[in-house]
Motif scaffolding. Structure first.
Motif, short mmCIF file in Angstrom:
data_model
loop_
_atom_site.label_atom_id
_atom_site.label_comp_id
_atom_site.label_asym_id
_atom_site.label_seq_id
_atom_site.Cartn_x
_atom_site.Cartn_y
_atom_site.Cartn_z
N GLY A 173 28.12 75.00 34.86
CA GLY A 173 26.67 75.14 34.95
C GLY A 173 26.24 75.34 36.39
N ARG A 179 23.57 67.41 33.35
CA ARG A 179 23.34 67.47 31.92
C ARG A 179 24.08 66.30 31.27
NH1 ARG A 179 20.13 70.27 33.79
NH2 ARG A 179 19.74 72.49 33.45
N SER A 181 24.48 63.83 27.37
CA SER A 181 24.22 63.67 25.94
C SER A 181 23.93 62.21 25.63
CB SER A 181 25.44 64.11 25.12
OG SER A 181 25.89 65.38 25.49
N ARG A 331 22.07 67.56 27.00
CA ARG A 331 23.17 68.49 26.71
C ARG A 331 23.70 68.17 25.31
NH1 ARG A 331 27.50 70.99 30.22
NH2 ARG A 331 29.40 71.18 28.98
N GLN A 334 29.76 68.32 23.09
CA GLN A 334 30.72 69.37 23.40
C GLN A 334 31.98 69.20 22.56
OE1 GLN A 334 29.75 71.82 25.94
NE2 GLN A 334 27.92 70.73 25.28
#
Length: 402
Positions: A173, A179, A181, A331, A334
């Motif tokens: 990024g 970012r 979560s 975010r 992932q």
């Protein structure tokens, strides 16, 4: 532009370049561990070895909370193609004896540098806080071996037990951004090695053989249908085959083929369905070819990494207040994997893991695909990457101390 003192910024840049040029493979980070011990010793932190090449650094500064922070230290078997003046030319040996190039293609050199930078700030500003900080420099993240090794070696018996743990990771990024979560952050992962058995023979007489190459190829193709046909579109899942090895000569049908499967999911029920489906496909394809049952060996398993929601909300506020609210954002979970969660999970304490960007805007905007972690072209820009990561680590650790 760095927000750190100029002398510290220069020290971190020099350290980063050195680490980047001297990477070491998972669980072989001996030189890196010695360097960390030396740097932390100069700062006045007490250090101890744990899990082989793992290093724990401890700074006790009066009564108060105990806070943990992890930085991983290992590199990957990748030949660097960044063209940087400090690019790695190092080589290493895999556990099977294969000689390979080595590169910090996942950016763990930025993690070590930022952790030492945060430790420097904590040391220089120790009159501003009280408590204990435990920095865990963990080996073997890439193979899921490091956290397990440190825990098995008595990490939380040797070091003060923290009340909360943090970690961070560089991403592709925009440099300067953060970012993170809330809840599930990174997936569970299972990697399997599949050995397919056949009957070898002359390539001109395939009818006299059971061709393991053809059989394994059918397995690989059929495995790709599991996610698309057996997993709901609302559930996250990945099944990938990334290596395939068979034979030594074009006119000899070999007696076996070997490939590896990587399986990722965010829910335990999905994981169990995926693993069962993989084994079912392997067994059925072998039977369809009249071949023996394949051998399946587990290479490694990553646990689910889940951020504590309440602590994530607090960390988000700290980072936004420190770096600017426009630079900190949520975010989604992932499908990459991490073993950091094993460290706080072993104590039943909250953990929070965030990502900091590492690429310049012009790299992201270029027409070519943006280099990602594990790419031979992945090259974080020094600033504001290192100052952001150092500041973020320091601010979050400091916010939890008295």
């Amino acid at each position: 532009m760095s927000t750190l003192p100029q002398d510290l910024t220069q020290q971190l840049h020099d350290l980063y370049r050195h680490l980047h040029a001297h990477p070491e493979l998972s669980m072989q980070e001996s030189v890196t561990a010695t360097l960390i011990e030396e740097r932390m010793g100069v700062l006045g932190w007490r250090t101890l070895r744990c899990g082989g090449t793992g290093v724990v650094a401890i700074l006790e500064n009066g009564a108060g909370p105990v806070v943990g922070f992890r930085a991983d230290t290992d590199a990957l078997p990748v030949a660097e193609e960044t063209g940087l003046p400090y690019a790695s030319t190092a080589r290493g040996t895999l556990p099977d004896g294969t000689d390979v190039p080595v590169m910090h293609a996942c950016g763990h050199d930025t993690h070590i540098t930022a952790a030492i930078g945060a430790a420097t700030l904590l040391t220089e500003r120790r009159e501003d806080w009280s408590g204990t900080v435990v920095l865990v420099f963990q080996p073997g993240e890439e193979t899921a071996a490091g956290a397990v090794a440190m825990l098995a070696d008595g990490l939380w018996d040797k070091a003060p037990r923290p009340e909360v743990m943090f970690a961070q990771h560089v991403s592709n990024g925009l440099a300067g951004t953060i970012r993170l979560s809330s809840g599930p952050a990174m997936a569970m992962a299972d990697s399997l090695e599949v050995t397919v058995h056949g009957t070898g023979g002359h390539a001109s007489r395939p009818a006299d053989t059971v061709d393991p190459v053809l059989l394994a190829a059918h397995m690989v193709v059929r495995l790709q249908g599991i996610v698309s046909r057996e997993v709901s579109a609302q559930e996250a899942a990945v099944v990938s085959v990334a290596t395939f090895h068979a034979g030594l000569k074009e006119n000899i049908i070999p007696s076996q083929a070997v490939f590896t499967v990587n399986i990722r999911s965010l829910e335990q029920s999905v994981r169990e369905r995926l693993l069962a489906a993989v084994r079912r496909v392997l067994s059925a394809e072998a039977a369809a070819s009249g071949a023996p049952e394949p051998d399946v060996r587990e290479l490694y398993t990553f646990p689910l990494l889940a951020n504590d929601p309440a602590e994530t909300a607090r960390v988000t506020t700290v980072l936004a207040n420190t770096l600017g609210a426009d630079l900190v954002a949520p975010r989604p979970a992932q499908m990459g994997s991490e073993d950091f969660g094993a460290l706080p999970d072993a104590l039943g304490i909250p953990g929070v893991y965030w990502f900091f960007g590492g690429l310049a805007q012009e790299v992201i905007d270029a027409p070519e695909p943006t280099p990602s972690n594990h790419s031979p072209h992945f090259a974080p820009v020094l600033e504001p990457t290192l100052s952001t990561a150092t500041t973020a680590a320091y601010a979050v650790i400091r916010s939890h101390l008295a």
